[in-house]
Scaffold this motif. Sequence first.
Motif: not given
Length: 353
Positions: A245-248, A209-222
């Motif tokens: 901006p995304v808070r998992p 999840s750390d990787h997704l938040l840092r490297h995938c800027p188009n996430l809407r939610s996690l």
Amino acid sequence: MHALTALFYALETQTEIPVASAQRILFLRAQAHPDLDALKDRLTCEQTWKPYAAGLEVQGIRHTREAEGQYDLILLLPDRQRESILADFAHAHELLAEGGTLVTALHNDWGAKRMEQQLAEVTGEVRTLSKNHSRVFWTTQTSPWKADVLAQWKANGAMQRILDGRFWSQPGLFNWDRIDEGSALLTEHLPHTLSGTVADLGASWGYLSDHLLRHCPNLRSLDMYEADARALECARRNTGLIPVPVRPRILWKDVTQGVGTACYDTIVMNPPFHDGREANSMLGLKFITSAAQALRTTGHLWLVANKHLPYENLMKEAFEHQRTVAETRSFKILHGTHPTLVTRQVRKKSRRA
């Protein structure tokens, strides 16, 4: 299961263990067992592993993730990690009333004899029963235990910073003090273009999840799903301060039982394949099924697995398209897209239920 059976055999046969006279009983790392029914009125169970907590609920046994108060009798069924076992001893001591008895059951292969010896060094006296390839050992707090050793055990088993302070983790979690090789391989192949609603199944302390938040800027939610409640605060700390901006959402859930009505564009995971020390490929197969049921019709599943695990046949059944993205000597990266109609029908039925 061996240690659990041995524990209740000791409670039934060893008159030195004050089961009948104890007014308040605590079962640490509790698991469901028929003999708990007779103790219900005096019993509190502490359990952080969701599948075992669910088993207690089915039996009608109240449980908590963190016990409080003082208890005359404490039962302990530790997991296999050394620092975690010693921390459990310290935790039990804090909850043990003066004159109370601690009873521990541990499988021989998990270092039972050594753990018994270490407890004896702190308490002064331990009595033992061998049964079912396990040791049951108990001690009564009739004199002070060694406070300095207990404090060190507690500190060693607590949540702490790892990898030069980059992450928080805790002994007892999977690969608690290092990045799993399979997860690291998966991050090398996850597209940075992942977008929309995303879930991490079996998130542990949050590396993927750390990787997704840092490297995938188009996430809407996690959403992060994890069965071990000890990992939840670690995951919250590890992902909560990333400047995005995304808070998992961090969810205490047994993924093998599905993820409810949630629906995702992408799911990533490094599914477990051990139950205790026994290899169990069914765990990964259940993870794949739960993921396929939770994905949109255009959804993607990205997973890493040990190379020998037989996941490809289910991937072919669950997705219109599946491929092996990468292989190393030990691991493989699998990618599935477009969950099949059959799988989606299963999801619709589960939602109606």
